[in-house]
Design an enzyme around this catalytic site. Structure first.
Site, PDB file in Angstrom:
ATOM      1  N   TYR A 160       1.222   5.176   7.952  1.00 30.08           N
ATOM      2  CA  TYR A 160       1.794   6.378   6.753  1.00 30.08           C
ATOM      3  C   TYR A 160       1.024   7.690   7.077  1.00 30.08           C
ATOM      4  O   TYR A 160       1.744   8.652   6.660  1.00 30.08           O
ATOM      5  CB  TYR A 160       1.100   5.429   5.331  1.00 30.08           C
ATOM      6  CG  TYR A 160       1.106   6.431   4.264  1.00 30.08           C
ATOM      7  CD1 TYR A 160       2.283   6.906   3.710  1.00 30.08           C
ATOM      8  CD2 TYR A 160      -0.004   6.891   3.664  1.00 30.08           C
ATOM      9  CE1 TYR A 160       2.379   7.639   2.420  1.00 30.08           C
ATOM     10  CE2 TYR A 160      -0.003   7.785   2.561  1.00 30.08           C
ATOM     11  CZ  TYR A 160       1.086   8.094   1.937  1.00 30.08           C
ATOM     12  OH  TYR A 160       1.030   8.862   0.757  1.00 30.08           O
TER      13      TYR A 160
HETATM   14  P1  NAP Z   1       6.294   7.168  -6.745  1.00 34.09           P
HETATM   15  O1  NAP Z   1       5.836   7.234  -8.054  1.00 34.09           O
HETATM   16  O2  NAP Z   1       6.199   5.956  -5.604  1.00 34.09           O
HETATM   17  O3  NAP Z   1       7.758   7.607  -6.869  1.00 34.09           O
HETATM   18  C1  NAP Z   1       8.272   7.917  -5.288  1.00 34.09           C
HETATM   19  C2  NAP Z   1       9.561   8.666  -5.649  1.00 34.09           C
HETATM   20  O4  NAP Z   1      10.289   9.050  -4.328  1.00 34.09           O
HETATM   21  C3  NAP Z   1      10.577   8.218  -6.521  1.00 34.09           C
HETATM   22  O5  NAP Z   1      11.453   8.958  -7.341  1.00 34.09           O
HETATM   23  C4  NAP Z   1      11.602   7.444  -5.371  1.00 34.09           C
HETATM   24  O6  NAP Z   1      12.891   7.496  -6.064  1.00 34.09           O
HETATM   25  C5  NAP Z   1      11.433   8.532  -4.514  1.00 34.09           C
HETATM   26  N1  NAP Z   1      11.756   7.838  -3.192  1.00 34.09           N
HETATM   27  C6  NAP Z   1      11.034   7.168  -2.372  1.00 34.09           C
HETATM   28  N2  NAP Z   1      11.615   6.648  -1.192  1.00 34.09           N
HETATM   29  C7  NAP Z   1      12.747   7.315  -1.174  1.00 34.09           C
HETATM   30  C8  NAP Z   1      14.049   7.231  -0.541  1.00 34.09           C
HETATM   31  N3  NAP Z   1      13.935   6.785   0.818  1.00 34.09           N
HETATM   32  N4  NAP Z   1      15.169   8.072  -0.826  1.00 34.09           N
HETATM   33  C9  NAP Z   1      15.119   8.852  -1.860  1.00 34.09           C
HETATM   34  N5  NAP Z   1      14.093   8.829  -2.631  1.00 34.09           N
HETATM   35  C10 NAP Z   1      12.999   8.127  -2.359  1.00 34.09           C
HETATM   36  O7  NAP Z   1       5.618   8.221  -5.800  1.00 34.09           O
HETATM   37  P2  NAP Z   1       4.133   8.975  -6.178  1.00 34.09           P
HETATM   38  O8  NAP Z   1       2.962   8.117  -6.144  1.00 34.09           O
HETATM   39  O9  NAP Z   1       4.220   9.996  -7.265  1.00 34.09           O
HETATM   40  O10 NAP Z   1       4.034  10.126  -4.848  1.00 34.09           O
HETATM   41  C11 NAP Z   1       4.583  10.895  -4.458  1.00 34.09           C
HETATM   42  C12 NAP Z   1       4.386  11.837  -3.352  1.00 34.09           C
HETATM   43  O11 NAP Z   1       2.958  11.627  -3.168  1.00 34.09           O
HETATM   44  C13 NAP Z   1       4.928  10.628  -1.957  1.00 34.09           C
HETATM   45  O12 NAP Z   1       5.258  11.506  -1.128  1.00 34.09           O
HETATM   46  C14 NAP Z   1       3.399  10.089  -1.651  1.00 34.09           C
HETATM   47  O13 NAP Z   1       3.420   9.556  -0.316  1.00 34.09           O
HETATM   48  C15 NAP Z   1       2.286  11.108  -1.974  1.00 34.09           C
HETATM   49  N6  NAP Z   1       1.253  10.697  -2.234  1.00 34.09           N
HETATM   50  C16 NAP Z   1       1.125   9.621  -3.387  1.00 34.09           C
HETATM   51  C17 NAP Z   1      -0.514   9.531  -3.587  1.00 34.09           C
HETATM   52  C18 NAP Z   1      -0.782   8.192  -4.429  1.00 34.09           C
HETATM   53  O14 NAP Z   1      -1.706   7.740  -4.580  1.00 34.09           O
HETATM   54  N7  NAP Z   1       0.138   7.981  -5.449  1.00 34.09           N
HETATM   55  C19 NAP Z   1      -1.364   9.900  -3.051  1.00 34.09           C
HETATM   56  C20 NAP Z   1      -1.200  10.797  -1.934  1.00 34.09           C
HETATM   57  C21 NAP Z   1      -0.077  11.017  -1.643  1.00 34.09           C
HETATM   58  P3  NAP Z   1      13.608   6.183  -6.521  1.00 34.09           P
HETATM   59  O15 NAP Z   1      12.845   5.368  -7.358  1.00 34.09           O
HETATM   60  O16 NAP Z   1      14.972   6.738  -7.275  1.00 34.09           O
HETATM   61  O17 NAP Z   1      14.065   5.510  -5.341  1.00 34.09           O
HETATM   62  O1  2V4 Z   2      -6.132   4.829  -0.282  1.00 38.61           O
HETATM   63  C1  2V4 Z   2      -5.553   6.097  -0.383  1.00 38.61           C
HETATM   64  C2  2V4 Z   2      -4.174   6.260  -0.583  1.00 38.61           C
HETATM   65  C3  2V4 Z   2      -3.464   4.981  -0.553  1.00 38.61           C
HETATM   66  C4  2V4 Z   2      -3.879   3.872  -1.020  1.00 38.61           C
HETATM   67  O2  2V4 Z   2      -4.978   3.456  -1.328  1.00 38.61           O
HETATM   68  C5  2V4 Z   2      -2.909   2.722  -0.930  1.00 38.61           C
HETATM   69  C6  2V4 Z   2      -1.557   2.959  -1.275  1.00 38.61           C
HETATM   70  C7  2V4 Z   2      -1.418   3.320  -2.748  1.00 38.61           C
HETATM   71  O3  2V4 Z   2      -0.598   1.850  -1.060  1.00 38.61           O
HETATM   72  C8  2V4 Z   2      -0.973   4.223  -0.549  1.00 38.61           C
HETATM   73  C9  2V4 Z   2      -1.963   5.358  -0.445  1.00 38.61           C
HETATM   74  C10 2V4 Z   2      -1.400   6.296  -0.428  1.00 38.61           C
HETATM   75  C11 2V4 Z   2      -2.332   7.570  -0.444  1.00 38.61           C
HETATM   76  O4  2V4 Z   2      -1.715   8.733  -0.240  1.00 38.61           O
HETATM   77  C12 2V4 Z   2      -3.786   7.384  -0.469  1.00 38.61           C
HETATM   78  C13 2V4 Z   2      -4.581   8.613  -0.572  1.00 38.61           C
HETATM   79  O5  2V4 Z   2      -3.940   9.679  -0.459  1.00 38.61           O
HETATM   80  C14 2V4 Z   2      -6.094   8.493  -0.277  1.00 38.61           C
HETATM   81  C15 2V4 Z   2      -6.538   7.117  -0.265  1.00 38.61           C
HETATM   82  C16 2V4 Z   2      -7.966   7.136  -0.190  1.00 38.61           C
HETATM   83  C17 2V4 Z   2      -8.667   8.071  -0.296  1.00 38.61           C
HETATM   84  C18 2V4 Z   2      -8.153   9.533  -0.265  1.00 38.61           C
HETATM   85  C19 2V4 Z   2      -6.766   9.684  -0.281  1.00 38.61           C
HETATM   86  O6  2V4 Z   2      -6.188  10.843  -0.237  1.00 38.61           O
END
Ligand code: NAP
Ligand code: 2V4
Length: 253
Positions: A160
């Protein structure tokens, strides 16, 4: 009057989480927002309904990313909807937010899992930007949602983090290319941010995750959406090619 009045925006993955919060925020600032989704039709429709209830303008656009023809399908829907509403296809703001998470140890990562991470998190944004630039006026904005994991080690997330590392490269190199058009491109790196992952329903787990931030809480989608909205605004015209740490101090060490 909002600071994005007259602007158009596409937020990928806007049916849930940070994408949803970003769509709501950009619309509140006055932008006409394309709420992109893959499978969550009802949720995306609810985001549009919420925006309209608040006096804003939005529409949904569906496309599964990471499969052949994805960008073509998305832009067919996007350009048609923009034309109907504005008479043109200009796209001022692109937020590459849609992404798939890993959570798979390196020894369990299959070639298929790896390919999917790269296809959705890195390849699709690259070609979305390539296509969007044909419609983007001077002064446009591109914001890629990466991750703090590009600066914080987590062996369960190697593939990832690799996919997001590739995504992060776009800002540095494209910033130089797009400067003459006054288009900025930046990465926003969230840390642990609340989403629909069942982990966030377990208080002990949330407590542990919260401890990663110097503010001792997990991020809320709005914490990140506010940063994106700033970068999308004219106030951020002098910021390009940068990595914006939106982890709530998780990377402080
Ligand atoms: P989320 O709640 O899991 O929602 C993901 C969104 O992306 C949904 O709207 C989903 O649409 C869409 N999506 C995923 N795969 C897709 C595909 N193949 N085609 C079209 N749409 C797709 O996301 P989130 O946690 O807010 O995260 C948003 C972004 O931040 C992501 O890029 C993630 O990697 C990044 N991020 C997340 C975290 C965290 O801790 N949550 C931390 C750092 C970075 P559908 O449901 O309609 O399919
Ligand atoms: O550790 C993260 C993290 C993580 C996870 O925990 C697992 C999960 C929720 O399945 C995917 C995930 C996505 C992320 O982008 C992060 C993340 O951004 C992160 C984590 C730990 C410490 C700092 C971070 O920025």
């Amino acid at each position: 009057m909002g600071n994005l009045d007259g602007k158009t925006a596409l937020v990928t993955g806007a049916s849930r989480g940070m994408g949803r919060a970003t769509a709501l925020r950009l619309a509140r600032q006055g932008a006409l927002v394309a709420v992109h989704y893959g499978t969550s039709t009802d949720e995306a429709g609810e985001v549009v309904a919420l925006i309209e209830k608040d006096g804003g303008r939005a529409f949904t656009v569906q496309a599964e990313l990471g499969v052949p023809g994805d960008v073509h399908q998305l832009f067919l829907g996007l350009e048609q909807a923009l034309k109907e509403r504005t008479g043109a296809t200009a796209l001022d703001i692109l937020v590459n937010n849609a992404g798939v998470m890993g959570g798979v140890k390196p020894e369990d990562t299959t070639p298929e899992t790896f390919d999917r991470l790269i296809a959705v998190n890195a390849k699709a944004p690259f070609f979305l930007i390539q296509r969007a630039l044909a419609d983007m006026p001077d002064g446009g904005r591109i914001i890629n949602i990466t991750t703090g994991l590009n600066r914080f080690a987590n062996p369960d997330e190697i593939a990832y983090a690799m996919s997001k590392g590739a995504l992060e490269q776009l800002a540095l190199h494209y910033a130089k290319h797009l400067g003459p058009r006054r288009i900025t491109i930046n990465s926003v790196a969230p840390g642990i941010t609340r989403n629909s992952n069942p982990l966030f329903a377990i208080p002990e787990a949330v407590e542990q995750l919260a401890a990663l931030s110097t503010f001792n809480r997990v991020g809320e989608p709005e914490d990140v959406a506010d940063v994106v909205a700033f970068l999308a605004s004219d106030d951020a015209r002098w910021i390009t090619g940068s990595f914006v740490d939106a982890t709530g101090g998780t990377l402080l060490g």
